[in-house]
Design a protein around this motif. Structure first.
Motif, short mmCIF file in Angstrom:
data_model
loop_
_atom_site.label_atom_id
_atom_site.label_comp_id
_atom_site.label_asym_id
_atom_site.label_seq_id
_atom_site.Cartn_x
_atom_site.Cartn_y
_atom_site.Cartn_z
N ASP A 193 50.71 37.17 41.98
CA ASP A 193 50.41 35.83 41.49
C ASP A 193 50.39 35.89 39.96
O ASP A 193 49.84 36.86 39.40
N PRO A 194 50.98 34.92 39.28
CA PRO A 194 50.96 34.95 37.81
C PRO A 194 49.59 34.71 37.22
O PRO A 194 49.36 35.04 36.05
N HIS A 195 48.66 34.15 38.01
CA HIS A 195 47.30 33.91 37.52
C HIS A 195 46.49 35.19 37.73
O HIS A 195 46.27 35.61 38.87
N LEU A 199 45.11 37.00 41.36
CA LEU A 199 45.60 38.31 41.75
C LEU A 199 44.44 39.29 41.91
O LEU A 199 44.41 40.09 42.85
N ALA A 200 43.47 39.22 41.01
CA ALA A 200 42.29 40.09 41.11
C ALA A 200 41.52 39.82 42.40
O ALA A 200 41.00 40.76 43.03
N THR A 201 41.45 38.55 42.82
CA THR A 201 40.78 38.23 44.09
C THR A 201 41.54 38.84 45.26
O THR A 201 40.93 39.38 46.20
N ALA A 207 44.33 43.84 49.02
CA ALA A 207 45.75 44.00 48.68
C ALA A 207 45.92 44.94 47.49
O ALA A 207 44.98 45.16 46.72
N SER A 208 47.12 45.44 47.32
CA SER A 208 47.51 46.14 46.09
C SER A 208 48.34 45.19 45.25
O SER A 208 49.12 44.39 45.79
N ALA A 209 48.16 45.24 43.95
CA ALA A 209 48.98 44.42 43.06
C ALA A 209 50.43 44.88 43.13
O ALA A 209 50.71 46.09 43.02
#
Length: 331
Positions: A193-195, A199-201, A207-209
């Motif tokens: 996610d670009p936000h 993405l941290a959530t 999940a893994s980034a």
């Protein structure tokens, strides 16, 4: 009896008005709305305006029933959005999201839950188990119900479990996919996610980034949840030959298949998923018992109905992942 409700008049304006409620129609129930979550699709109504009261992720308590209704007052329930006929061959098979006579969705073609009370067909009332709080139960609609159904459809294209999956778009629905994926036969889950906050959530939920998404042939399963053209292009690029792309995101732009050498030479499934059938509700309660409280605490920002304009402003800005209109009775 009077009740407050929100009206979306277009151009981002929300008015809250008081109205007199008449008798409940035959075959319908009236619920006191205890929780109604904001959804990304509501942003379209916020911009364009709506002839009905929006809000389609509703949890509440039955306060009255019309003629022929057997749902008792006091029943805690969530509201099934599609107003299905209940008699066609799809409905008879429990596939109510595939109703052949579907004409209305609650919050879209008939009044929804950004109100103190809402009337809905009794067949759209899903009673909530005693051990599930309403502010968790409401996540069983879009966030978990739709996410889980999409993954169940995707698994029908696979011979076995999915070793590696990517979720593109970590809004509420994408985060629902992240949360339930390990419970539905998905091994390694990556997210993009670009936000950075969203993405941290996703990472906090397990999940893994995702890394470099310019490379082809990386994932057996790609769930595209944003509806953005760039996300759709990414999904087509990173799916492996023989893999599956789930088109779960929505937008006002047409979904197109790119006439590129990559697309022409890739043997893969493309799956479109809409909501979930009532036949999956028991399985969804089990999922909510496993992940619901964590999702609620990670996503939901509770606010009163009077603060709905502020809730949408924070939602559109990306400050809040899942604002909800919540009363004290929702927990």
């Amino acid at each position: 009896m009077t009740s407050s409700r929100a009206r979306f008049t277009g151009d981002g304006r929300i008015d809250v008005e008081r109205v007199d409620l008449g008798p409940v129609a035959p075959g319908e129930v009236r619920l006191r709305v205890d929780v109604c979550a904001l959804c990304g699709s509501d942003k379209r109504l916020l911009a364009a305006g709506s002839p009905v009261v929006p809000g389609h992720e509703i949890g509440g308590t039955v306060v009255a029933g019309g003629e022929g209704v057997t749902v008792p007052a006091g029943t805690r329930a969530i509201v099934y959005i599609p107003v299905y006929c209940g008699t066609c061959v799809r409905c008879a098979a429990g596939l109510t999201n595939q109703c052949l006579a579907l004409g209305q969705l609650v919050g879209w073609q008939r009044d929804g839950g950004f109100a103190e009370h809402v009337d809905v067909p009794a067949r759209c009332v899903l009673p909530v188990p005693d051990d599930v709080p309403l502010d968790v139960a409401v996540l069983g609609l879009d966030t978990v119900g739709t996410a889980a159904h999409a993954l169940r459809l995707a698994r029908r294209t696979r011979d076995g479990d999915v070793a590696r999956a990517l979720v593109v778009g970590a809004g509420p629905l994408g985060l629902g996919v992240v949360a339930v994926a390990p419970h539905l036969g998905v091994g390694e889950v990556h997210a993009y996610d670009p936000h950075p906050g969203r993405l941290a959530t996703a990472v906090r939920l397990g999940a893994s980034a995702a890394g470099d998404l310019t490379r082809e042939n990386q994932y057996d399963l790609v769930v595209e949840v944003s509806g953005a053209a760039a996300a759709r292009e990414t999904a087509q690029r990173v799916v492996t030959p023989g893999g599956t792309v789930v088109a779960l995101g929505e937008s006002n732009e047409p979904y197109t298949m790119p006439a590129t050498p990559r697309w022409r030479r890739t043997d893969c499934f493309t799956v479109r998923s809409f909501y979930f059938p009532t036949s999956e509700v028991p399985e969804n309660w089990a999922l909510l018992r496993a992940v619901g409280a964590t999702l609620r605490d990670s996503l939901i920002h509770p606010l009163p109905l009077a603060d709905l304009p502020e809730a949408f402003a924070r939602f559109v800005a990306g400050d809040h992942v899942k604002p909800c209109i919540v009363t004290e009775d929702a927990r």
